[in-house]
Scaffold this motif. Structure first.
Motif, mmCIF file in Angstrom:
data_model
loop_
_atom_site.group_PDB
_atom_site.id
_atom_site.type_symbol
_atom_site.label_atom_id
_atom_site.label_comp_id
_atom_site.label_asym_id
_atom_site.label_seq_id
_atom_site.Cartn_x
_atom_site.Cartn_y
_atom_site.Cartn_z
ATOM 1 N N LEU A 105 46.542 46.814 44.145
ATOM 2 C CA LEU A 105 47.541 45.849 44.601
ATOM 3 C C LEU A 105 48.940 46.185 44.107
ATOM 4 C CD1 LEU A 105 45.423 42.593 44.238
ATOM 5 C CD2 LEU A 105 45.748 44.034 46.256
ATOM 6 N N ILE A 111 46.721 46.262 38.805
ATOM 7 C CA ILE A 111 46.234 45.064 39.484
ATOM 8 C C ILE A 111 45.377 45.535 40.655
ATOM 9 C CG2 ILE A 111 46.813 42.908 40.647
ATOM 10 C CD1 ILE A 111 49.569 43.039 39.276
ATOM 11 N N ARG A 113 41.968 44.699 43.435
ATOM 12 C CA ARG A 113 41.011 43.776 44.060
ATOM 13 C C ARG A 113 39.698 44.521 44.188
ATOM 14 N NH1 ARG A 113 43.338 42.426 48.710
ATOM 15 N NH2 ARG A 113 44.231 40.535 47.890
ATOM 16 N N HIS A 117 37.695 39.910 44.182
ATOM 17 C CA HIS A 117 38.183 39.354 42.911
ATOM 18 C C HIS A 117 39.353 40.197 42.408
ATOM 19 C CE1 HIS A 117 34.732 36.690 42.663
ATOM 20 N NE2 HIS A 117 33.973 37.727 42.983
ATOM 21 N N ILE A 118 40.335 39.549 41.819
ATOM 22 C CA ILE A 118 41.519 40.224 41.294
ATOM 23 C C ILE A 118 41.308 40.540 39.811
ATOM 24 C CG2 ILE A 118 44.018 40.074 40.908
ATOM 25 C CD1 ILE A 118 43.259 40.033 43.885
ATOM 26 N N TYR A 119 41.595 41.788 39.445
ATOM 27 C CA TYR A 119 41.521 42.238 38.054
ATOM 28 C C TYR A 119 42.890 42.781 37.678
ATOM 29 C CZ TYR A 119 36.456 42.002 38.565
ATOM 30 O OH TYR A 119 35.181 41.575 38.781
ATOM 31 N N GLU A 120 43.424 42.261 36.560
ATOM 32 C CA GLU A 120 44.742 42.694 36.108
ATOM 33 C C GLU A 120 44.638 43.220 34.682
ATOM 34 O OE1 GLU A 120 49.315 41.010 35.834
ATOM 35 O OE2 GLU A 120 47.773 39.826 36.806
#
Length: 161
Positions: A105, A111, A113, A117-120
């Motif tokens: 992203l 960042i 997806r 689910h979003i992982y940062e």
């Protein structure tokens, strides 16, 4: 050196001729086994020395350039199973992007997806896409060895005196 297989294009540069040939065969085998529904992938693979890899402490990396175009860089100095598994590990990331499971992203890749689910700034060893790639590289290695062994057994040899 570039080859086309059922619409997919794989090009391999760097390394020696034996390595390029081996990587071609592994890439097309992987695509046929795990991504057979895809017909328009373009994968550029470069075999480089560890010193010139773009990322520190890595033996390889993959990047998505656009919807169906990918780049992979691999450490050409790895040997045996280590070399084979790094090829499959990075091809697994290509598969994840191509299937829409993984998307960066931001340009840094911090960042992501993964399966919606979003992982940062998630720790590398806990990233589910990396964990999947490590598992899959071992499974692919096992099947690759079976494939190579069965291929060798099918070769007709004639003893000429």
């Amino acid at each position: 050196m570039t080859k086309k297989f059922v619409g997919n294009i794989v090009s391999v540069s760097g390394g020696n001729k034996k390595q390029r040939t081996e990587v071609f065969e592994m890439a097309f085998w992987y695509i046929d086994r795990y991504m057979s529904r895809f017909r328009s992938l373009e994968i550029d693979i470069e075999l480089v020395s560890e010193k010139t890899l773009d990322f520190e402490d890595a033996h390889g990396w993959a990047d998505k350039m656009d919807r169906r175009k990918f780049e992979i860089e691999l450490n050409k100095n790895l040997k045996g199973d280590d070399f084979i598994t790094i090829v499959f590990h990075e091809l697994c990331h290509v598969e994840q992007w191509a299937k829409g499971l993984l998307s960066d992203l931001n340009k840094k890749g911090s960042i992501v997806r993964w399966k919606g689910h979003i992982y940062e700034n998630f720790p590398y060893t806990k990233q589910p896409w990396e964990r999947q790639a490590y598992r899959k590289q071992e499974v692919a290695l096992k099947y690759w060895k079976k494939y190579k062994k069965s291929k060798e057994n099918k070769i007709l040899t004639i003893d000429v005196k």
